[in-house]
Write an enzyme that holds these catalytic residues in place. Structure first.
Site, short mmCIF file in Angstrom:
data_model
loop_
_atom_site.label_atom_id
_atom_site.label_comp_id
_atom_site.label_asym_id
_atom_site.label_seq_id
_atom_site.Cartn_x
_atom_site.Cartn_y
_atom_site.Cartn_z
N TYR A 62 37.46 -69.70 -26.70
CA TYR A 62 36.02 -70.03 -26.64
C TYR A 62 35.87 -71.52 -26.33
CZ TYR A 62 31.10 -70.67 -27.67
OH TYR A 62 29.77 -70.99 -27.57
N SER A 86 28.54 -76.32 -25.32
CA SER A 86 28.60 -76.21 -26.78
C SER A 86 29.31 -77.44 -27.33
CB SER A 86 29.40 -74.96 -27.17
OG SER A 86 29.69 -74.96 -28.56
P1 NDP Z 1 22.88 -64.60 -28.31
O1 NDP Z 1 24.01 -63.68 -28.64
O2 NDP Z 1 21.68 -64.56 -29.17
O3 NDP Z 1 22.44 -64.37 -26.79
C1 NDP Z 1 23.41 -64.27 -25.77
C2 NDP Z 1 22.75 -63.83 -24.48
O4 NDP Z 1 23.76 -63.78 -23.45
C3 NDP Z 1 22.13 -62.44 -24.56
O5 NDP Z 1 20.87 -62.46 -23.94
C4 NDP Z 1 23.09 -61.56 -23.79
O6 NDP Z 1 22.38 -60.53 -23.10
C5 NDP Z 1 23.66 -62.54 -22.76
N1 NDP Z 1 24.96 -62.10 -22.28
C6 NDP Z 1 26.13 -62.07 -22.98
N2 NDP Z 1 27.09 -61.54 -22.21
C7 NDP Z 1 26.52 -61.23 -21.01
C8 NDP Z 1 26.99 -60.64 -19.82
N3 NDP Z 1 28.27 -60.26 -19.69
N4 NDP Z 1 26.14 -60.47 -18.79
C9 NDP Z 1 24.85 -60.85 -18.93
N5 NDP Z 1 24.33 -61.41 -20.01
C10 NDP Z 1 25.17 -61.58 -21.05
O7 NDP Z 1 23.54 -66.05 -28.29
P2 NDP Z 1 22.88 -67.52 -28.15
O8 NDP Z 1 21.50 -67.47 -27.65
O9 NDP Z 1 23.16 -68.25 -29.40
O10 NDP Z 1 23.86 -68.14 -27.04
C11 NDP Z 1 23.43 -68.50 -25.75
C12 NDP Z 1 24.44 -69.47 -25.16
O11 NDP Z 1 24.52 -70.63 -25.98
C13 NDP Z 1 25.86 -68.93 -25.05
O12 NDP Z 1 26.41 -69.41 -23.84
C14 NDP Z 1 26.57 -69.54 -26.25
O13 NDP Z 1 27.95 -69.68 -26.02
C15 NDP Z 1 25.87 -70.89 -26.32
N6 NDP Z 1 25.89 -71.55 -27.62
C16 NDP Z 1 25.47 -70.92 -28.76
C17 NDP Z 1 25.47 -71.60 -29.98
C18 NDP Z 1 25.07 -70.96 -31.27
O14 NDP Z 1 25.49 -71.47 -32.33
N7 NDP Z 1 24.25 -69.93 -31.26
C19 NDP Z 1 25.87 -73.01 -30.03
C20 NDP Z 1 26.32 -73.55 -28.80
C21 NDP Z 1 26.30 -72.85 -27.63
P3 NDP Z 1 22.82 -59.00 -23.02
O15 NDP Z 1 23.67 -58.69 -24.22
O16 NDP Z 1 21.53 -58.24 -22.98
O17 NDP Z 1 23.56 -58.91 -21.73
C1 8X3 Z 2 28.77 -72.19 -30.68
C2 8X3 Z 2 28.88 -73.19 -31.76
O1 8X3 Z 2 30.45 -74.19 -33.50
O2 8X3 Z 2 30.50 -71.78 -33.24
O3 8X3 Z 2 29.19 -72.68 -29.46
O4 8X3 Z 2 31.47 -73.20 -31.58
S1 8X3 Z 2 30.41 -73.06 -32.52
#
Ligand code: NDP
Ligand code: 8X3
Length: 253
Positions: A153, A140
């Site tokens: 985080y 991120s």
């Molecule tokens: P979402 O919340 O839309 O998706 C998160 C996914 O992670 C879900 O499929 C969830 O599946 C899975 N997950 C969470 N916890 C667990 C667990 N304990 N075991 C298994 N699966 C898990 O978020 P995003 O798609 O936005 O995020 C994906 C990644 O990208 C993350 O690592 C996030 O930190 C990172 N990210 C996101 C950003 C954003 O602004 N959206 C920006 C930068 C990075 P389920 O609940 O079914 O287990």
């Molecule tokens: C997710 C993006 O800006 O909320 O990693 O940290 S931010």
């Protein structure tokens, strides 16, 4: 030959968009997450639409023995993984350090850091024999710069950055590419999870500008996974045009 892509966190956001993108390109998929119903629905959708094969695996990445047990259940035909996308992750809360919840900290570290390590360790034996496999880790912008109330985080995503760099060195001898992708704000279920179901707080994060979509991020991940075997994007930061880094945005009021 069709590749097999192992995607964690495929029930939502980037992981789900990656599943759709790679399926459209003819790759077979191992899709994982905790929500079995969503994995089953995605399997049905992608097998019907793209004619590829999809293997759902339900497990919590925080649970070390569940991770290894799930990977061990893969039948022989699925015991080759070309690309691992370590995407499962979350933020919980946005609070000053002294006010933040210890439980939230534990969950973020256990999911974003330890979960990524467990999955990688469990899947690597299915990747090393491939000779030119590829690990793609979701970091991120929060893993490049810290911001106020980002504490654990940010720490977890700095760890993903460090682990990715370390993996890249240790896995050189196996010809495994390691790419770390560091997105900025993207509208998925991420903020609903972070703010624990408070929809209005979640919505505010994306007001006044056009954030990245899950599909934008999946397109970039797919591009990184489509380069010739001798070319590796090691580290990639992507933001929407209205975001300069982890802190500075240009928002219209
Ligand atoms: P979402 O919340 O839309 O998706 C998160 C996914 O992670 C879900 O499929 C969830 O599946 C899975 N997950 C969470 N916890 C667990 C667990 N304990 N075991 C298994 N699966 C898990 O978020 P995003 O798609 O936005 O995020 C994906 C990644 O990208 C993350 O690592 C996030 O930190 C990172 N990210 C996101 C950003 C954003 O602004 N959206 C920006 C930068 C990075 P389920 O609940 O079914 O287990
Ligand atoms: C997710 C993006 O800006 O909320 O990693 O940290 S931010």
């Amino acid at each position: 030959m069709n590749r097999t892509i192992f995607i964690t966190g495929a029930t939502s956001g980037f992981g789900q968009a990656c599943a759709r993108k790679f399926a459209a390109g003819g790759d077979h998929l191992i899709i994982t997450g905790r929500r079995k119903d969503r994995l089953e629905a995605l399997k049905q959708e992608l097998e019907d639409r793209s004619g590829i094969q999809v293997m759902p695996l339900v497990f919590d990445v925080q649970d070390r023995s569940a991770v290894f047990a799930a990977v061990a259940t893969l039948p022989e035909a699925w015991r080759r993984v070309d690309i691992l996308i370590n995407n499962a992750g979350l933020a919980l809360g946005r609070d000053f350090f002294e006010e933040a919840s210890l439980e939230d900290w534990d969950t973020m570290i256990d999911t974003n850091v330890k979960g990524l390590l467990y999955v990688s360790k469990a899947v690597l034996p299915l990747m090393i024999p491939v000779g030119n496999a590829h690990i793609i880790n979701l970091g991120s912008v929060a893993g490049k710069e810290v911001y106020e109330k980002g504490n654990a985080y940010c720490g977890s995503k700095f760890a993903v950055d460090a682990i990715s760099r370390s993996m890249r060195i240790d896995l050189l001898r196996h010809g495994i590419k390691v790419t770390a992708i560091h997105p900025g704000a993207a509208e998925t279920e991420f903020s609903n999870v972070r703010f624990k179901g408070d929809e209005s707080q979640a919505k505010k994060i994306y007001e006044g500008y056009t954030p990245l979509s899950a599909e934008d991020v999946a397109d970039v991940i797919h591009y990184c996974a489509s380069l010739p075997p001798h070319v590796c994007i090691n580290d990639l930061v992507l933001t929407c045009t209205a975001q300069a880094d982890a802190i500075y945005f240009y928002k219209k009021s």
